[in-house]
Design a protein around this motif. Structure first.
Motif, PDB file in Angstrom:
ATOM      1  N   GLU A  28       0.236  -0.940  -0.150  1.00 34.98           N
ATOM      2  CA  GLU A  28      -0.229   0.196  -0.341  1.00 34.98           C
ATOM      3  C   GLU A  28       0.837   1.104   0.448  1.00 34.98           C
ATOM      4  N   SER A  31       1.989   4.478  -3.866  1.00 36.15           N
ATOM      5  CA  SER A  31       0.737   4.728  -4.341  1.00 36.15           C
ATOM      6  C   SER A  31       0.642   4.782  -6.209  1.00 36.15           C
ATOM      7  N   VAL A  34      -0.741   1.249  -6.651  1.00 34.29           N
ATOM      8  CA  VAL A  34      -2.072   1.168  -5.964  1.00 34.29           C
ATOM      9  C   VAL A  34      -3.309   1.533  -6.721  1.00 34.29           C
TER      10      VAL A  34
END
Length: 184
Positions: A28, A31, A34
């Motif tokens: 996570e 970025s 994700v």
């Protein structure tokens, strides 16, 4: 020697375990990765990550809609996840999503996980078509799906918002016959 339908040359697909929380919390932190998989969320605490992973590890798996860890075959450590969703039993179709941690990219984990998943869904669950919807800015996933023989079937224009912009979703599909011709 016993063989498992869930194990390939590089990866094994397995259920989530409570101790997987650290690896997924670390994923996570990237970025861009994700966003490529779905959407960016505010940071979670270690306590939240532990609790969520423990709860997910306790859930009973559905035969058609599930989330599995993509683990390295040698060390069983998580490298990503693959999920099935939007199952349409009546039509024999399903969607799947895949996410692999950035440091594990370009090692063949994603393609092998997809082949294993599709073999299960086509030959054990009687589905006839798989779909993947890929965000138009995810060049690596677009290339992966094209390389694997998925057919680009369409595009949902400006249907995904990320990083301050609207993006298209590219719809890929592969039928059981296309899979069999290429992988079985």
């Amino acid at each position: 020697m016993t063989t498992s339908a869930w194990v390939g040359e590089r990866v094994r697909l397995r259920a989530r375990e409570p101790e997987d929380w650290e690896a997924f919390l670390a994923f996570e932190e990237d970025s861009d990765a994700v966003r490529a998989a779905w959407r960016l969320h505010p940071p979670r605490s270690a306590a939240q990550a532990k609790k969520t992973m423990a709860e997910e590890a306790e859930q009973e798996l559905d035969l058609d809609e599930f989330s599995l860890v993509i683990a390295g075959k040698q060390d069983n450590a998580p490298v990503g996840a693959i999920v099935t969703h939007d199952v349409q039993r009546h039509h024999g179709t399903f969607l799947y999503g895949i996410s692999v941690g950035s440091r594990h990219h370009r090692k063949g984990y994603a393609s092998e996980a997809i082949v294993l998943l599709l073999r299960y869904m086509f030959f054990e669950r009687r589905f006839q078509k798989a779909e993947a919807w890929v965000y138009s800015y995810n060049d690596a996933s677009l290339a992966l799906h094209r390389r694997m023989g998925f057919v680009e079937e369409g595009r949902r224009r400006r249907s995904h918002y990320a990083n301050g912009r609207y993006h298209d979703e590219v719809i890929f599909g592969m039928t059981m016959e296309e899979y069999t011709e290429r992988y079985a």
